[in-house]
Structures are given as C-alpha cells and as structure tokens.
Design a protein around this motif. Sequence first.
Motif, mmCIF file in Angstrom:
data_model
loop_
_atom_site.group_PDB
_atom_site.id
_atom_site.type_symbol
_atom_site.label_atom_id
_atom_site.label_comp_id
_atom_site.label_asym_id
_atom_site.label_seq_id
_atom_site.Cartn_x
_atom_site.Cartn_y
_atom_site.Cartn_z
ATOM 1 N N LEU A 156 57.332 -21.013 20.441
ATOM 2 C CA LEU A 156 56.703 -20.451 19.685
ATOM 3 C C LEU A 156 55.384 -19.510 20.068
ATOM 4 N N ALA A 157 54.588 -20.058 20.803
ATOM 5 C CA ALA A 157 53.444 -19.500 20.977
ATOM 6 C C ALA A 157 53.723 -18.118 21.648
ATOM 7 N N ASN A 158 54.820 -17.944 22.099
ATOM 8 C CA ASN A 158 55.049 -16.591 22.963
ATOM 9 C C ASN A 158 55.200 -15.400 21.696
ATOM 10 N N ILE A 159 55.383 -15.639 20.580
ATOM 11 C CA ILE A 159 55.412 -14.517 19.819
ATOM 12 C C ILE A 159 53.987 -14.233 19.102
ATOM 13 N N GLU A 218 49.816 -27.775 21.610
ATOM 14 C CA GLU A 218 48.520 -27.643 21.785
ATOM 15 C C GLU A 218 48.245 -26.042 22.357
ATOM 16 N N ASN A 219 49.131 -25.207 22.152
ATOM 17 C CA ASN A 219 48.780 -23.764 22.668
ATOM 18 C C ASN A 219 48.993 -22.789 21.476
ATOM 19 N N LEU A 220 48.953 -23.181 20.304
ATOM 20 C CA LEU A 220 49.030 -22.523 19.095
ATOM 21 C C LEU A 220 48.105 -21.534 19.250
ATOM 22 N N GLY A 221 46.712 -21.612 19.793
ATOM 23 C CA GLY A 221 45.573 -20.737 20.033
ATOM 24 C C GLY A 221 45.903 -19.461 20.328
ATOM 25 N N LYS A 222 47.188 -19.255 20.829
ATOM 26 C CA LYS A 222 47.622 -18.100 21.425
ATOM 27 C C LYS A 222 47.895 -17.109 20.373
ATOM 28 N N SER A 267 41.813 -28.315 18.019
ATOM 29 C CA SER A 267 40.974 -27.653 18.640
ATOM 30 C C SER A 267 41.372 -26.270 19.374
ATOM 31 N N SER A 268 42.560 -26.110 19.679
ATOM 32 C CA SER A 268 43.070 -24.846 19.785
ATOM 33 C C SER A 268 43.262 -23.738 18.697
ATOM 34 N N LEU A 269 43.252 -24.387 17.465
ATOM 35 C CA LEU A 269 43.367 -23.369 16.240
ATOM 36 C C LEU A 269 41.971 -22.903 16.284
ATOM 37 N N THR A 270 40.855 -23.334 16.849
ATOM 38 C CA THR A 270 39.570 -22.591 16.671
ATOM 39 C C THR A 270 39.369 -21.218 17.220
ATOM 40 N N ASN A 271 40.765 -20.953 17.903
ATOM 41 C CA ASN A 271 40.680 -19.574 18.728
ATOM 42 C C ASN A 271 41.176 -18.671 17.582
ATOM 43 N N CYS A 272 41.754 -19.156 16.712
ATOM 44 C CA CYS A 272 42.604 -18.190 15.690
ATOM 45 C C CYS A 272 41.675 -17.936 14.580
ATOM 46 N N LEU A 299 39.428 -37.918 12.682
ATOM 47 C CA LEU A 299 39.088 -36.537 12.288
ATOM 48 C C LEU A 299 38.279 -35.721 13.211
ATOM 49 N N PRO A 300 38.692 -34.683 14.067
ATOM 50 C CA PRO A 300 37.824 -34.221 14.950
ATOM 51 C C PRO A 300 36.847 -33.350 14.562
ATOM 52 N N ASP A 301 35.498 -33.173 15.095
ATOM 53 C CA ASP A 301 34.505 -32.284 14.788
ATOM 54 C C ASP A 301 34.908 -30.922 14.845
ATOM 55 N N SER A 302 35.931 -30.651 15.567
ATOM 56 C CA SER A 302 36.348 -29.105 15.696
ATOM 57 C C SER A 302 36.924 -28.499 14.426
ATOM 58 N N VAL A 303 37.101 -29.557 13.512
ATOM 59 C CA VAL A 303 37.661 -29.037 12.298
ATOM 60 C C VAL A 303 36.438 -27.941 11.613
ATOM 61 N N ALA A 304 35.235 -28.329 11.976
ATOM 62 C CA ALA A 304 34.236 -27.573 11.330
ATOM 63 C C ALA A 304 34.069 -26.415 12.080
ATOM 64 N N ASN A 305 34.877 -26.127 13.213
ATOM 65 C CA ASN A 305 34.538 -24.816 13.975
ATOM 66 C C ASN A 305 35.922 -23.941 13.728
#
Length: 1002
Positions: free
Chosen positions: A254-257, A276-280, A306-311, A328-334
Amino acid sequence: MEKFLLKNQRIIMLIKFLVSIVVLTVTFLSTSLNLASASGSSETDRLALLTLKEHLIGGNSPGPLFSWNDSLHFCYWHGIRCDRNGRRVIGLELGGLELAGSGTISPSIGNLSSLRVVNLSHNSLHGNIPVELGQLKQLRLLDLTNNSLHGNIPSSLSNLSSLDFLNLENNQLEGIIPDDLGKLWNLQVLVLMENNLSGTIPSSIYNLSSLRYIHLGSNQLSGELEPETGFSFSKLEVLYIGGNQFTGKMPRSLANISSLEHLDMHSNGFSGSVPENLGKFQNLELLAIDYNHLGTGEAGDLGFVSSLTNCTRLRDLAIHINRFGGVLPDSVANLSSQIEFLYMGGNRISGKIPEGIGNLVNVNQLHLGENLLTGKIPSSIAKLQDLVRFDLSKNHLTGEIPSSIGNLSRLSYLYLDGNNFEGKIPLTLWNCREMFIMDLSGNQLHGRLSNQLIGAFQRLITLNLSHNSFTGVFPSDIVKSKDLVELYVDNNNFTGEIPGQIAEISALRILHMQGNLFNGSIPPSFGFLRAIESLDLSANNLSNTIPVELQKLPFLVSLNLSFNQLEGQVPREGVFKNSSRFSIMGNQNLCGGIPEIQIPRCFEDQEEKNKRKALVSIIISISVASILLFLIVIICWIKRTRTELIDIPEALVMTACCSRVSYKELLDATNGFSASNLLGEGGFSTVYKGILHGHKNPIVAVKVLNLRNLGAIKSFGVECEALRKIRHRNLVMVITSCSSIDFQGNDFKAIVLEFMSNGSLEKWLNCDSLRHLSFAQLLDIAVDVGNVLDYLHHDCESAIVHRDLKPTNVLLDDDMVAHVADFGLAKIVSDAASKLGFEQASSSVINGTIGYVAPEYGMGGPASPKGDIYSYGILLLEMITGKKPTDDLFHDGSSLHNFCKTALTSSRKLKEVVDFQLLKQINDHPDKSPKARHDGEQNMNISGEDIIWECFVAFINVGVACSIEVPVERMKIKDAIKGLHAIKGVYHHIINQPNQWNSQLN
C-alpha cells in the motif's frame, strides 16, 4: 500549335465544368443525406426521451418533467442539454428531482447515442440498471446515486471507453463487481459504496492507473486486499474500503501508492501488525483503520506510529477499537501539528500520557478512553485550545483533575469517567461554557458543588456525576441548563431537599438521584417534568406522601421510589397502573395503589373526614359570598360604561384582575427576575418564568409592567379589563396580580398568567431544530385562534378587537392547544359601535405590528373586527409558507398576501410557496395509490398525496380570503372556521386512509 492549344484549353475548361457539376451533385447528395440523418437522429432522441419519461414518472404526475411535451423542442425540456446545433441530446441532468418514487430507467436511454452526461441521482428509482447504457460510447459521466436500483452491475458498462466518472452509491445492487470494469482505462472516479455487493475486488481494477478516487465502503466485499500483480495506482488519492468483510493483513505494498491522501479501511477483519512503512505517504491526510483486529496486545504494536510522524499533512488518525497493546509511545506528541482528530481508544494501550501531547495544538477531538493508561493528566493539555471532545474514560488515571483544563474554552464533550481521579472539580471549568456532555462518574471526587460552577454550563445536555463522594446540597442553579436531557447524580452523599427548580428543565428525560442522603418531600413540581422517562429517587431519606402529580407524566416508564420513608396513599394512574414500571419497596407506611403491589388498603379516620367536610363547607360558603359580591360590582360597572368606550382609571387597574401576590413572592418566584428566567420583552412589559410555591399551578408567567413607558399604564389597564370580561379555553388565563412597590421604593405592577410550556407559535414557525409542526397541528392551531376571534367579536358583552394578532402572541400549552395572549392593545367597542363593526373614534397612531396590522389602520381607519381578520389571514399564510410578512422577499409593493394569491394560479408556483417541511410531509406520506373520490356527479381516482395537496391549497385560500386589502371583502371569521373544519375533515380521512371518501373542500 495555337489551334491545338486552343482545343486543349477548351477540353480542360469542359473537364473543369463537368468536375464542378459532379462536385456540386455529390455535395448536394451528401448534405441531403446528412440532413436526413440528423433529422432522423433528432426524432430518435425525441422518441427515446418520451419513452424514458413514461418510465421515470412511473405513471404518476409528470412533476418536474411537465415540460416534456410536443409544445417545446426537446432541447428546451427540463434537464436536457443538446449539442451546439440543437439536434442531439448530450446531457441528461435530472438529479435530485425526486421524480416519483416508483419510476425505472427505460432501456430506450441506449438510443440517446450522443449522451456524454447521465445524472439520475436522488430520484428513488427502482428496477435494474439497463444493459443498454453500454451503447453510449461517448458517455463520460454516469451518476445513479441514492436510488433503489437492484440487480447486478451490468458488465456492458465496460463498453463505455470514454467514461471517467461512475457513481452507483446507495442503491440495492448485489452480486460481484464485474471484472470487465477493468477495461475502463479513462476512469478516474469509481463509487460503489452502500450497496450489497459481494465477492472480492477484481484484480483488473488494481490496474486502472487513471483512477484517482475509489469508494467501495459499506458493502459485503471479502477476501484479502493484496493483489497478485501489486497496485498500479499511480494517481490514486482516495481509497475507501471501510465497512466490508476484508480479512488478512494490511499489505505493505500500500505504501507504494505515493499519491494517496485518504486511506479508510475501518470496520473490517484485518489482523496482524500495521506496516511500518506508512511514512511514505507524504500527502496522507486521513488514516482510518479502526474497528478491526489489528495488533497483538503486546509491546511493539504501535511501532508504526513513529513512521507516521513523517506524514506532515496528517489531520485524522483513527486506530481505535483494535487490539493494540504496549506503552503509548512519546512519538504521538510528534505527529503532524495539523492533526485534528486523534482516536486511539478501545485498545490495550498502557503507560502515561506524554507531556508533549500539548504539541498537537490543532487537535479538535482526542480519544484515549477505554485503555490501560496510568498516571496524571499532563498540565500541557492547556495548550490544546481547539479541543472540543476529550475522552480519557475507563482508564487507571489518578490525581486531581488539573485546573489547566479550564483553559479549554471550546470544550464541549468531556469524558473522565471510570478512573481514579480525586479531589474537587476545579472551579476553572467554569470557563468551559460550551459544555454539552460532562461525565465525571465512577471516580473518587468529593467536596461541595458550587452553584456558580454548575450554573455556568447552560448548554448541557448530559451531566453525570454519579458514583463519587460529593457532599452538601445539590446546586439549584442546575435549572440554568435549560436543554438538559440526562442528569445522573446518584450514589453520592448529597444532603438537604431535592431542588424543586429541577422541574423547570422541560427537556429532562432521565433523572437519577438514588443512593444519596436527600430528605424532605418529593417536590410536587416534578409533575411538570413532561418529558421525563426515567426517575429514580430510591435509597434516600425522603418522607411524606407520593405526589399525585407524578401519575400525570405522560412518558414516564420507569419510577423507583424504593427504600425511603414515604407514607400515605400510592396513586393508581399513569405509571402507577403497571407494577413492572414502578418500585416502592422499603417504604413501610404506604397504602393503597393497584392490587398487584399487595400493600394494605388505606383507612381514613372518621374525625379527619368530619373536619375535612366542615372545612369544605366553610370554603364553599366564602366562595359563594365572594362571587355574589363580585357579580354585584360587575353589574354596577357595566351599567356605568355600557354605551361608551372603556377608559380605565389607574385606580381600577389592579382591581380588574384576581387576588394579589406580593412583590417579594414574585421576586423569589423568578429568581430575582433573572435573565435565565426571561421569556420575552416588549415595549410595555417584560415577561419572566416563575414558580409560585403553594399555588395549584406553580409554574407561571409573570408580566412586569415597564412604568417608565408612558403608555404602559394604559396598556396594562386595557389588558386587565379585557381579560376580566372574557373567559375562553383558547385565551391565556390570568392567575393573579400585583400592585406594590419594590425594595427601592419604586412603583411595581405585574400580572401573573398561566404558563405555556411549548412557548409561542413564532418559536415553532422559525425553529432551527428537528421539531416542526405537522399540518394537522397547524390546522388545530388555526381553528383555535379562529374560535378566539369569533368569541371576541360576537360572543362578548361588548365586541373586543385584539389589534395585535401575530405568532408571538399565540402560545401553546402542553397539548399544543393554542391560547391567544397580550391584550395590551385591545379595544372594547361599545354596543352601538359593535353593531356597525368598528370603533367610533380613531387614532393617528398605528397600533399593531408591521406586516400583521390591517392596511386601513395605516390610513387612520378605526379599529374593527375586520382588522383582526386581516391579521388572522396573514397568520395563516405565515403558517403554511414559513415566511414572515416582513421577509426580504417582499419589497417594491409585493406582500405575503400577493405572493400567495399569485401562486394559487399555478401548481408549480404553489409548490414554491408551501413550506418545505410541509412538502416533505407529503413526500413522506405512505399512501401513493389512487383512491375513489365522488365529486358531485363525477367519480375520479386521486392519490392520497394529491388529496393532502388539495388541503394545502384550501388552507392558503382561506388565508388569502381573510387578508384581502379591502375590509368589506374579507372572509367572515365564522366562514373561515367552517372552511378550516372542512379541511380538517378531509385531511383526517386521508391520514386514516379510508377506501372511499367525499370531497368537502369545494
């Protein structure tokens, strides 16, 4: 040589001539053939459209297709678009016409071979999608949204090689998605949502590189999503497949779209980990994978966050109701600072809420409820200034509710229930004035509740404070929450009496106060909780009798009064008729009631009976004497004033009404004449809602005279005198009056009137809520008001002219019965003037309200009953059209009367006049079938829908006839009432769906 050349030139000229003849001949023949062909094609299109019309309307009235007849060229028919030459149909745009509800799409549509656009959406069409649509080679748009089409999607649609938009949303289509749709190489939009489609997504669809938008949601599609050949979507921006039965894992491919902006896979059976490649997805704005089986409940499930922080464009993240575990990861805040909706509730997420959560400054809804979170609410929550919905319910959070939460001024929904919060409710919550729902139940909160705090939430719909340890008296300022529907304060330690003011919350449906330490009586005013459905006062220290008023509550289906100290007789009506709907166990001194509850019968002491009889005799004697004295005074007064217009001296103003109440009583009853009790305000007076304890009808309307207005005393006197002389079921009743001084030494005068719980007709006609008056209710109200005018003009000792009839002066009681109010401008006409039909003296001052006041008053004409009839006509027209006479639509000599009068000449114009809410009632009427009607010597078939429409037309006719500009030409009020009764008779017959009926409207 010259002769040869000359001869050749002649030959060449002859050849040129012959060629010219041939060219002209061919051109002529070609043109003739083309014209014949075009003419034939035009005729084919015309015939195809006429056949299509017959199928679309399903044998009903043509409605919007009225113009489809031979009086116009078909290019001018409604919804038809032709080419530039006006010969061929290229567009069929009939969306949203609600044609008939029983129509179909004729196969003849396939003969319209030049069609490029077909829009038949929102028309309730039935039947199959005709395979002949596949013949429309030039078609680019096909929209059949929101119909009732069934059967399969025809594979012939794959022949539409030019198609770039296909929308079959919200029908009843079934079967599989045809594999042949993969041949639509130009297709950009594919919408098949909300049908009954099954099977998998054909692999050929994955190869349509032109697609930008796919919505297959809310079907029964199944299987795994991963295609064998991978995804070939190079332009896809939106992929919605939620609400199906897909299983398996979320494909990593899916990340290829890379162009994807919206990915919605909610409510399926996806399982396993999230790639974990949804950040693409650099353009991703929405990711909805909620309501699946994703995650394992273990650590590491939320690694993809964490990968979604790139979106950086992410606005909506929904992963709730899955099986995600771990901290709950701290990356939620990012996550993106653009994020507005963050849903992570209903999982197994543990740990603390990161302090950095305050970075999400644009978040509007934050849902972390139903997890395993611990620790305190971080103070950085105060940075979320746009937060509207905050849900931390059913976790293991501790500590106090931070005062910083009061900075969230837009907060409307607060769910902190089911945690271990302690301490008091922070007073800073007072700033959250927009609160609709607040649930703090199931915690360890304690202390007293501030009146100021509870009174601040004036827009509350639900308040749940149950299962805490609150103490003290429950705040009476809860009454300021006029829209409150649910109130739960059970299982606390509240003391004192239950505030009787709660009865003023007319919308309250659920009231649970059980498991406290309330004492005293059950407030009799609870009999005014007309909307209440569930009332629980059990396990308190309540005493005295059960108020008989409770048996009058029409919607009460659950009543629990168990384990109190109640005594006396149990009522037998209303909710007390059914033993399964009420409980009174644990009250040792109750008696009577229905036999099923098996408690002792009540026995009354003979001495008490004798005392009661003696008291009744005394009361009757005093009452009779008072009435005789009052009649003597009235007779004397009538003799003095019988032949002249009434002009009431100030000294008699207050004696015109009933017994007095004091200023202090009215001050207490209206909560100090507070703004929260304000019902309305006019030039002469201000009206407040109040509760006069100890009176038969405690909830009242208090009309306070504005003595600074010079005309107020006269208006007050006129109203008192008018109301003293009249008694009618459709008039607002005077309860008492007050003539005193206030605490500053100023004069004070007021009339106490019957309270009308459903407010004014104005409120209902201009209502923005979901509540609207039905036509049956409008008819009843119109008849009620007409009966009042008939009584005032013909049945009183002297004719009374109201002079200010309008929707704000028509009030509705619990049963929606209309009562006419505000006689401040009324004129009592002498006997002689009454016979002539007008008041003998006129005034240069126009009395009344612009738009409703009769035209003759503006020219100095005398007050007369015909002036009231004009206002009544305008009132009827406003009721049926939903338009005020002062609407911006009416200018440059136009008026509501002319607007409706002109509309009576055309059925199309009439449908533009009638209020759309009433038109909707016609469309919603289930009876579409013809009925036998006998009109004079003719028998004819007519549908229930047409009969209702005739009732509307007849109602408008009465309104127009009453509001004619010339007074002598206006309909008499008795004739108007007779006409409305005829309409009621016909309307009630058709609503009850009789087999045969006779028209009474003519």
